[in-house]
Each structure stands twice: as structure tokens, then as C-alpha cells.
Design a protein around this motif. Sequence first.
Motif, PDB file in Angstrom:
ATOM      1  N   VAL A 132       0.835  -1.209   0.000  1.00  0.00           N
ATOM      2  CA  VAL A 132       0.000   0.000   0.000  1.00  0.00           C
ATOM      3  C   VAL A 132       0.865   1.253   0.000  1.00  0.00           C
ATOM      4  CG1 VAL A 132      -1.732   1.284   1.301  1.00  0.00           C
ATOM      5  CG2 VAL A 132      -1.909  -1.201   1.110  1.00  0.00           C
ATOM      6  N   HIS A 133       1.999   1.228   0.719  1.00  0.00           N
ATOM      7  CA  HIS A 133       2.873   2.399   0.791  1.00  0.00           C
ATOM      8  C   HIS A 133       3.556   2.664  -0.557  1.00  0.00           C
ATOM      9  CE1 HIS A 133       2.500   0.787   4.884  1.00  0.00           C
ATOM     10  NE2 HIS A 133       2.673   2.023   5.324  1.00  0.00           N
ATOM     11  N   ILE A 134       4.013   1.600  -1.215  1.00  0.00           N
ATOM     12  CA  ILE A 134       4.733   1.763  -2.483  1.00  0.00           C
ATOM     13  C   ILE A 134       3.778   2.045  -3.635  1.00  0.00           C
ATOM     14  CG2 ILE A 134       6.264   0.597  -4.133  1.00  0.00           C
ATOM     15  CD1 ILE A 134       7.366  -1.031  -1.763  1.00  0.00           C
ATOM     16  N   GLY A 135       2.636   1.389  -3.621  1.00  0.00           N
ATOM     17  CA  GLY A 135       1.687   1.504  -4.725  1.00  0.00           C
ATOM     18  C   GLY A 135       1.732   0.248  -5.587  1.00  0.00           C
ATOM     19  N   ALA A 136       0.579  -0.393  -5.766  1.00  0.00           N
ATOM     20  CA  ALA A 136       0.535  -1.674  -6.475  1.00  0.00           C
ATOM     21  C   ALA A 136       0.974  -1.542  -7.932  1.00  0.00           C
ATOM     22  CB  ALA A 136      -0.879  -2.254  -6.392  1.00  0.00           C
ATOM     23  N   LYS A 137       0.520  -0.501  -8.615  1.00  0.00           N
ATOM     24  CA  LYS A 137       0.854  -0.353 -10.036  1.00  0.00           C
ATOM     25  C   LYS A 137       2.347  -0.090 -10.220  1.00  0.00           C
ATOM     26  CE  LYS A 137      -0.263   2.182 -14.250  1.00  0.00           C
ATOM     27  NZ  LYS A 137      -1.186   3.137 -14.924  1.00  0.00           N
ATOM     28  N   PHE A 138       2.918   0.812  -9.414  1.00  0.00           N
ATOM     29  CA  PHE A 138       4.353   1.110  -9.532  1.00  0.00           C
ATOM     30  C   PHE A 138       5.185  -0.144  -9.240  1.00  0.00           C
ATOM     31  CE2 PHE A 138       8.399   2.286  -7.560  1.00  0.00           C
ATOM     32  CZ  PHE A 138       8.952   3.050  -8.583  1.00  0.00           C
ATOM     33  N   MET A 139       4.803  -0.897  -8.214  1.00  0.00           N
ATOM     34  CA  MET A 139       5.534  -2.109  -7.867  1.00  0.00           C
ATOM     35  C   MET A 139       5.488  -3.115  -9.019  1.00  0.00           C
ATOM     36  SD  MET A 139       4.930  -4.673  -4.618  1.00  0.00           S
ATOM     37  CE  MET A 139       5.131  -3.371  -3.412  1.00  0.00           C
ATOM     38  N   PHE A 140       4.344  -3.247  -9.645  1.00  0.00           N
ATOM     39  CA  PHE A 140       4.177  -4.183 -10.760  1.00  0.00           C
ATOM     40  C   PHE A 140       5.070  -3.797 -11.941  1.00  0.00           C
ATOM     41  CE2 PHE A 140       2.282  -5.670 -14.654  1.00  0.00           C
ATOM     42  CZ  PHE A 140       1.740  -6.918 -14.363  1.00  0.00           C
ATOM     43  N   VAL A 141       4.978  -2.549 -12.374  1.00  0.00           N
ATOM     44  CA  VAL A 141       5.715  -2.096 -13.561  1.00  0.00           C
ATOM     45  C   VAL A 141       7.223  -2.092 -13.315  1.00  0.00           C
ATOM     46  CG1 VAL A 141       6.078  -0.148 -15.126  1.00  0.00           C
ATOM     47  CG2 VAL A 141       3.761  -0.754 -14.421  1.00  0.00           C
ATOM     48  N   ALA A 142       7.648  -1.602 -12.148  1.00  0.00           N
ATOM     49  CA  ALA A 142       9.073  -1.576 -11.835  1.00  0.00           C
ATOM     50  C   ALA A 142       9.649  -2.988 -11.762  1.00  0.00           C
ATOM     51  CB  ALA A 142       9.300  -0.843 -10.510  1.00  0.00           C
ATOM     52  N   GLY A 143       8.909  -3.916 -11.159  1.00  0.00           N
ATOM     53  CA  GLY A 143       9.366  -5.296 -11.083  1.00  0.00           C
ATOM     54  C   GLY A 143       9.533  -5.930 -12.448  1.00  0.00           C
ATOM     55  N   MET A 144       8.592  -5.670 -13.341  1.00  0.00           N
ATOM     56  CA  MET A 144       8.686  -6.219 -14.695  1.00  0.00           C
ATOM     57  C   MET A 144       9.876  -5.634 -15.449  1.00  0.00           C
ATOM     58  SD  MET A 144       5.766  -6.280 -17.685  1.00  0.00           S
ATOM     59  CE  MET A 144       5.016  -7.822 -17.212  1.00  0.00           C
ATOM     60  N   PHE A 145      10.135  -4.337 -15.289  1.00  0.00           N
ATOM     61  CA  PHE A 145      11.247  -3.681 -15.984  1.00  0.00           C
ATOM     62  C   PHE A 145      12.590  -4.269 -15.545  1.00  0.00           C
ATOM     63  CE2 PHE A 145      14.502  -0.331 -16.004  1.00  0.00           C
ATOM     64  CZ  PHE A 145      14.549  -0.059 -17.366  1.00  0.00           C
ATOM     65  N   VAL A 146      12.780  -4.405 -14.238  1.00  0.00           N
ATOM     66  CA  VAL A 146      14.048  -4.942 -13.733  1.00  0.00           C
ATOM     67  C   VAL A 146      14.211  -6.406 -14.135  1.00  0.00           C
ATOM     68  CG1 VAL A 146      15.395  -5.429 -11.657  1.00  0.00           C
ATOM     69  CG2 VAL A 146      14.082  -3.307 -11.824  1.00  0.00           C
ATOM     70  N   SER A 147      13.121  -7.175 -14.110  1.00  0.00           N
ATOM     71  CA  SER A 147      13.178  -8.584 -14.481  1.00  0.00           C
ATOM     72  C   SER A 147      13.632  -8.765 -15.925  1.00  0.00           C
ATOM     73  CB  SER A 147      11.808  -9.239 -14.270  1.00  0.00           C
ATOM     74  OG  SER A 147      11.850 -10.608 -14.593  1.00  0.00           O
ATOM     75  N   ASN A 189       1.876  -2.112 -19.979  1.00  0.00           N
ATOM     76  CA  ASN A 189       1.280  -2.182 -18.648  1.00  0.00           C
ATOM     77  C   ASN A 189       1.236  -0.825 -17.950  1.00  0.00           C
ATOM     78  OD1 ASN A 189       0.643  -5.110 -17.915  1.00  0.00           O
ATOM     79  ND2 ASN A 189       2.688  -5.309 -18.778  1.00  0.00           N
ATOM     80  N   MET A 190       2.178   0.034 -18.247  1.00  0.00           N
ATOM     81  CA  MET A 190       2.120   1.388 -17.701  1.00  0.00           C
ATOM     82  C   MET A 190       0.856   2.109 -18.156  1.00  0.00           C
ATOM     83  SD  MET A 190       6.086   2.643 -18.110  1.00  0.00           S
ATOM     84  CE  MET A 190       5.733   4.286 -17.488  1.00  0.00           C
ATOM     85  N   TYR A 191       0.401   1.783 -19.359  1.00  0.00           N
ATOM     86  CA  TYR A 191      -0.765   2.464 -19.930  1.00  0.00           C
ATOM     87  C   TYR A 191      -2.087   1.847 -19.476  1.00  0.00           C
ATOM     88  CZ  TYR A 191      -4.094   4.145 -23.418  1.00  0.00           C
ATOM     89  OH  TYR A 191      -5.179   4.690 -24.036  1.00  0.00           O
ATOM     90  N   ILE A 192      -2.169   0.501 -19.462  1.00  0.00           N
ATOM     91  CA  ILE A 192      -3.470  -0.134 -19.270  1.00  0.00           C
ATOM     92  C   ILE A 192      -3.764  -0.553 -17.834  1.00  0.00           C
ATOM     93  CG2 ILE A 192      -3.417  -1.000 -21.640  1.00  0.00           C
ATOM     94  CD1 ILE A 192      -2.913  -3.789 -20.515  1.00  0.00           C
ATOM     95  N   LEU A 193      -2.755  -0.720 -16.978  1.00  0.00           N
ATOM     96  CA  LEU A 193      -2.997  -1.272 -15.642  1.00  0.00           C
ATOM     97  C   LEU A 193      -3.703  -0.247 -14.754  1.00  0.00           C
ATOM     98  CD1 LEU A 193      -2.462  -3.784 -13.864  1.00  0.00           C
ATOM     99  CD2 LEU A 193      -0.396  -2.641 -13.051  1.00  0.00           C
ATOM    100  N   PRO A 194      -4.832  -0.616 -14.139  1.00  0.00           N
ATOM    101  CA  PRO A 194      -5.522   0.309 -13.226  1.00  0.00           C
ATOM    102  C   PRO A 194      -4.674   0.616 -11.988  1.00  0.00           C
ATOM    103  CG  PRO A 194      -6.933  -1.543 -13.841  1.00  0.00           C
ATOM    104  CD  PRO A 194      -5.556  -1.886 -14.292  1.00  0.00           C
ATOM    105  N   ASN A 195      -4.962   1.742 -11.369  1.00  0.00           N
ATOM    106  CA  ASN A 195      -4.235   2.170 -10.175  1.00  0.00           C
ATOM    107  C   ASN A 195      -5.190   2.146  -8.984  1.00  0.00           C
ATOM    108  OD1 ASN A 195      -2.109   3.049  -8.658  1.00  0.00           O
ATOM    109  ND2 ASN A 195      -2.340   5.206  -9.194  1.00  0.00           N
ATOM    110  N   TYR A 196      -4.901   1.280  -8.005  1.00  0.00           N
ATOM    111  CA  TYR A 196      -5.755   1.159  -6.823  1.00  0.00           C
ATOM    112  C   TYR A 196      -5.094   1.857  -5.640  1.00  0.00           C
ATOM    113  CZ  TYR A 196      -8.382  -2.442  -9.331  1.00  0.00           C
ATOM    114  OH  TYR A 196      -9.147  -3.116 -10.240  1.00  0.00           O
ATOM    115  N   GLU A 197      -5.905   2.634  -4.908  1.00  0.00           N
ATOM    116  CA  GLU A 197      -5.422   3.315  -3.713  1.00  0.00           C
ATOM    117  C   GLU A 197      -6.050   2.664  -2.476  1.00  0.00           C
ATOM    118  OE1 GLU A 197      -3.127   5.554  -3.778  1.00  0.00           O
ATOM    119  OE2 GLU A 197      -3.080   5.921  -5.944  1.00  0.00           O
ATOM    120  N   ALA A 198      -5.318   2.606  -1.390  1.00  0.00           N
ATOM    121  CA  ALA A 198      -5.846   2.019  -0.152  1.00  0.00           C
ATOM    122  C   ALA A 198      -5.049   2.533   1.034  1.00  0.00           C
ATOM    123  CB  ALA A 198      -5.779   0.495  -0.218  1.00  0.00           C
TER     124      ALA A 198
END
Length: 441
Positions: free
Chosen positions: A81-96, A198-207
Motif C-alpha cells: 500500500v505504501h509503495i503503490g501496487a501499479k508502480f511495484m508491478f511495472v518496476a518489477g517487470m522492468f528490472v526482471s 502495462n504502464m498504460y493499461i494497468l488500473p491504479n488502486y489506492e488504499a
Amino acid sequence: GDDSLGTAREAPRQLSREQFFTLISAASINLGSSMCYSILGPFFPKEAEKKGASNTVIGMIFGCYALFNLLASLAFGKYLVHIGAKFMFVAGMFVSGGVTVLFGVLDKVPEGPIFIALCFLVRVADAISFAAAITASFSILVKAFPNNVATVLGSLEIFSGLGLVLGPPLGGFLYQSFGYEVPFIFLGCMVLLMVPLNMYILPNYEADPGEHSFWKLITLPKVALIAFVINSLSAGLGFLDPTLSLFVLEKFNLPAGYVGLVFLGLALCYAISSPLFGLLSDKMPHLRKWLLVFGSLITAGCYMLLGPVPVLHIKSQLWLLVLVLVVNGVSAGMSIIPTFPEILSCAYENGFEEGLSTLGLVSGLFGATWSVGAFLGPILGGFLYEKIGFEWAAAIQGLLPLTSGLAMGLYYLLEHSRKRRPISQDILGTEEERTALLPNE
């Protein structure tokens, strides 16, 4: 009135734009990460041996991925929640994607300690990035599909299975045709191309952050036993990575390009069966417990027959090995798919709030417990393969799902008896009250 009722019934079946894009994003990470993970199987052990790595060290290279995936999953699940689900997803894919490309140039480094150290370094970076992407992916999926968790996760295992199916034969073919570098560069670039999409289409959830912790979740007895089931299953699959290709090469003298096809039965059957077991888990939740138990027991039997274990006096044949892997793929889907919704429902029953924070904890716990087995499996497998051979090593590996399946079955039987006891006591109490109130009768 009938028309409006029919529309109401059909409405939940229609995917919203947000749900559709979420499925595409999750499918992309499942496919890409599975291919990058499985591509090593057919040829990396052979190349690592040329560079001076022993079977035990090769097992540790495979296993360190899971160890750091474990640590990263716990951290990312806690701070999702602190990092942000969308940012974590995209950053993880880029580094991978980037570290997969780097893995392709490791054959240029000197053999011995330098090669081994760089293998560990790149593998660790890949593990951390994958943990970020998959933890975020699970959380976003469950948030988008709260009422169909098992169905959606099971359906997306088609892409995981497809990645496991395509990775070994594609890696073996590219390795035979173009050498060591091309398989990694090709797959790494493919993952990197998915990042802008994924940066374009992935929804951004806040919590908002939640109050509960991993410790409270894992100390629930039911969750702890399910974690043991996940550990045993992932350890078995991890065991096959450094050992199966070497066993097939030695026993049946197959070329590297064909070794990948041996993995096909396991991955393909897992991909096909997972959506079916996911749908079954959501439609009939009471069956999840038995899918977990019987899936684990069948998996244990598969490992006994994989060699087969010498005490059975069954001759090792290629067709038998492929058949056992096919059954193992089905039993893996039967056991793995119900685990996530079972943990989630147990968390909700014990006071965890419904929201992205709890989903992050459950996703991180699932990834961490899977990684514990995936860490121990290759290391134990590489060690036992050297000491006692593949046949006995596979049989010993089968003891884990056997133990976890029996323990899980015993827990469910005790749980069932506890639920029935208060009902019988209530009936007895009512009869006693009637006897006391109506003595003359």
C-alpha cells in the motif's frame, strides 16, 4: 420485469474495462516470468558444469532465486500500500527483463568463482524484481475480482503453464541454433516490451495501510498448514529444475533440444487443469479442502514413480516418466489453486479487514511460502542427486507432499468434528430442558 431480471443476471458476467485490462497485465507477467524462469532447465546445468560449477552449486544457483523471492515477497506484501501496487508491478517487470538480458552474457566471464558469483548476483536481482511484480499482480487481481478469486487465478495459470511449456523447448532450440546468449536476450527484450503496455493499461488502486501483520496471519493453525502444503509442492517442482534434465540426458541420451519436451507434459497439464480446479473451487468452496488433500497425496505418489524408486522394481522408461509428469501436472493444479482463496477466507474469518492491505499480506505470504519450498527443493535435489541418484532423491522428495497432505487431511477432519460437536450438545441440551420442564409427561 423478465427482461430486467435477465439483464441483472447477465451483468456480473460482463467484464468491465478495468477488469479486462487487469487480466491482460496479469497474463503478461505470468507468461513472461514463467518463460524466463523455465528457460534455464534444458541447458544451463550443462553450461554451468563447463564453467566449473558442481551439481550442488548449480542447485544453489536455482535455489537462491527462491530464497530472495521469499524475503522480497514478505517485504513487498507488507509495504504494498505504501509503495503503490501499479508502480511495484511495472518496476518489477522492468528490472526482471533487464536482468534476464544480463544473464545471457554470463558465458563471457571467466570460469570458476567469478562466473558463479555473477550467476548468484543476477539471479538474486531477478528474484527480487519478480517478487515485486507477482505480489502486486495477485493483490490487484483479487481486488478486481473479489468473488471469483480461484477462477481468475486458475485461468491465469494457463499463461504460467504456457510459459513453462514454451520456455524449455524454445530455450533448447535457440541454444542449439544460436548459442547461449540468444535465449536470454530474446526473452528479456520480450518482457521489456511489455512494460510500456502495462504502464498504460494497468488500473491504479489506492488504499490505506492495515493494522494486521504477517506474524498474526502465519500463526493461524490452518494458514500454517496450508503454507506447509505450498512449501511441499513448490519444493517438488523446484527439485526437478536442476535434476530432471541431467537424469534424462544420462538415462535416455536425448539431445538438449528434446530435453525441454520432457517438461512439456507437466507444464501443459498444469495449465489445462488449473482453470477447471479454480472454477470448481469458486462454485463449490467446500471441495477446496479435499482438492488440497488428495492433490498432495497424488503428487507424493508421482515422485515415487518418477525414477521409479528402486524398491518398486519397475524399469525406468521414457514413456513412464512422461506419464508420471502428466499426472503430476494435474495433481499440482488440484492442490495449488485452492490455497490462495483458503488463506484469504481464513484471514477474513479471523478479523482481517477486507481491502488491498490484507490482499498484500496474503499475496506476500503465498509468494514467500512458495519460495521456501522452491529454495529448498533445488538445493536438496542437487545434493541428493550427487549422493544417492535421481531415483531415491525423487522418492525422498515425495515424502514432503505425503506428510503435508496427511497433516492437512487430519486438520480438516478435526475441524469437521469440532463443528458437529456444538450441534449435538445443543440437541442434548434441548432434550434435557424438555425433560425438566415437563416431568409429568
